[in-house]
Design an enzyme around this catalytic site. Structure first.
Site, PDB file in Angstrom:
ATOM      1  CG  ASN A  41      -1.715   1.224   1.404  1.00  9.82           C
ATOM      2  OD1 ASN A  41      -1.800   2.032   0.482  1.00  9.82           O
ATOM      3  ND2 ASN A  41      -2.323   1.393   2.575  1.00  9.82           N
ATOM      4  CE  LYS A  66      -0.153   3.273   4.651  1.00 13.12           C
ATOM      5  NZ  LYS A  66      -0.124   3.337   6.101  1.00 13.12           N
ATOM      6  CG  HIS A 111      -5.706   1.495   4.674  1.00  7.11           C
ATOM      7  ND1 HIS A 111      -5.360   2.584   5.427  1.00  7.11           N
ATOM      8  CD2 HIS A 111      -4.679   0.623   4.758  1.00  7.11           C
ATOM      9  CE1 HIS A 111      -4.152   2.368   5.943  1.00  7.11           C
ATOM     10  NE2 HIS A 111      -3.717   1.194   5.543  1.00  7.11           N
ATOM     11  CD  GLU A 155      -3.424  -2.857   6.885  1.00  7.31           C
ATOM     12  OE1 GLU A 155      -2.268  -3.020   6.491  1.00  7.31           O
ATOM     13  OE2 GLU A 155      -4.096  -1.863   6.587  1.00  7.31           O
ATOM     14  N   GLY A 186       2.161   1.929  10.702  1.00  9.21           N
ATOM     15  CA  GLY A 186       3.106   3.037  10.606  1.00  9.21           C
ATOM     16  C   GLY A 186       3.736   3.429  11.932  1.00  9.21           C
ATOM     17  CB  SER A 211       4.907  -2.180  11.977  1.00 11.52           C
ATOM     18  OG  SER A 211       4.466  -0.851  12.250  1.00 11.52           O
ATOM     19  N   GLY A 263       2.988  -1.100   4.178  1.00 12.99           N
ATOM     20  CA  GLY A 263       3.070   0.325   3.852  1.00 12.99           C
ATOM     21  C   GLY A 263       4.521   0.747   3.707  1.00 12.99           C
ATOM     22  N   GLY A 264       5.102   1.262   4.794  1.00 18.20           N
ATOM     23  CA  GLY A 264       6.446   1.842   4.772  1.00 18.20           C
ATOM     24  C   GLY A 264       7.502   0.990   4.077  1.00 18.20           C
TER      25      GLY A 264
HETATM   26  P1  PGA Z   1       2.838   0.079   7.581  1.00 23.98           P
HETATM   27  O1  PGA Z   1       1.419   0.315   6.851  1.00 23.98           O
HETATM   28  O2  PGA Z   1       3.427  -1.182   6.974  1.00 23.98           O
HETATM   29  O3  PGA Z   1       3.644   1.289   7.239  1.00 23.98           O
HETATM   30  O4  PGA Z   1       2.555  -0.078   9.017  1.00 23.98           O
HETATM   31  C1  PGA Z   1       0.545  -0.753   6.594  1.00 23.98           C
HETATM   32  C2  PGA Z   1      -0.725  -0.255   5.967  1.00 23.98           C
HETATM   33  O5  PGA Z   1      -1.177   0.856   6.293  1.00 23.98           O
HETATM   34  O6  PGA Z   1      -1.331  -0.945   5.131  1.00 23.98           O
END
Ligand code: PGA
Length: 255
Positions: free
Chosen positions: A9, A11, A97, A167, A173, A213, A234-235
């Protein structure tokens, strides 16, 4: 055998040029770690759909919108159309999400319409569910998630494939990954929930991804859990190196 997903993702990140160069650099890894039951997906921001679709054409890298309106066209200024994404080659649609729910106030009822539209357009809906920290602390996790599933799947076409992403909002994040016990418990409850809301056969064949994460150093342990059928990242998906590392782990643990 359920599909195992390595999903990104992005974002609101990356320009069309950055998208193009990421996809070019990443595609060799998609080929290298390819497995019949593994699917790699990226959810780019809408402004990059065209760039993404062109750069990934002919490859086995899948993509889809991070969100779309539940109508395909009309007087809906500022919204995006799942039909346009489909025409550009999208195969998936991310729905609900936590940032859509908690930053933009989307309600389960809106999400149900999006699931219905996704099924109509033959885009595979990936419905995100997850509790906030205060809900976990109050012992409401399973209740909250069950309600998100019941309401979010109310208009699902059961003959179509779909996926769920768990999630926990407090793990997104933040660098705080849920413990393996927490993930195992919630994933097993989600599968039980799917069995009671839909039926056992659907529950058994539906992939449930974990997100929050996910990083190369915690992914293998998560992937080894019985009811974890992939990651939503995400990250760590924004750099080719770390996302390729996650894809390698997904491929090795594809069960
Ligand atoms: P993250 O984000 O891996 O940065 O925690 C996951 C997401 O929002 O799908």
């Amino acid at each position: 055998m359920r599909t195992f997903y390595c999903a990104a993702n992005w974002k609101l990140n990356k320009s069309p040029n950055e998208t193009n160069s990421f996809v070019n650099d990443f595609l060799p890894y998609v080929e290298k770690y390819d497995k019949p039951k593994l699917k790699t997906i990226i959810f780019p921001p809408a402004v990059n759909w065209v760039a993404f679709s062109e750069a990934s054409k002919g490859s086995s890298l899948f993509w889809g919108p991070q969100n779309c309106y539940f109508e395909t066209s009309g007087a809906f200024t500022g919204e995006n159309s799942a039909q346009i994404a489909k025409e550009l080659g999208a195969q998936f649609l991310l729905i609900g999400h936590s940032e859509r729910r908690h930053v933009f106030g989307e309600k389960n009822e809106d999400l149900a319409h999006k699931v219905a539209l996704s099924c109509q357009l033959n885009l595979i809906p990936m419905l995100c569910v997850g509790e906030q920290l205060q809900e976990r602390d109050a012992g409401q996790t399973i209740h909250v998630i069950h309600e998100q599933l019941v309401k979010g799947l109310a208009e699902l076409d059961q003959s179509k494939e779909f996926a769920i992403a768990y999630e926990p909002v407090w793990a997104i994040g933040t660098g705080k990954v849920a413990s393996t016990e927490q993930v195992a418990e919630v994933h097993s409850e989600i599968r039980k929930g799917l069995s009671s809301i839909l039926n056992n056969e659907v529950a058994e064949k539906t992939s449930i991804l974990y997100g929050g994460s996910v990083k190369p150093d915690n992914a293998a342990e998560l992937a080894s859990l019985k009811d974890v059928d992939g990651f939503l990242v995400g990250g760590a998906s924004l750099k080719v190196d770390s996302f390729a590392e996650l894809l390698k782990i997904a491929s090795a643990n594809c069960h």
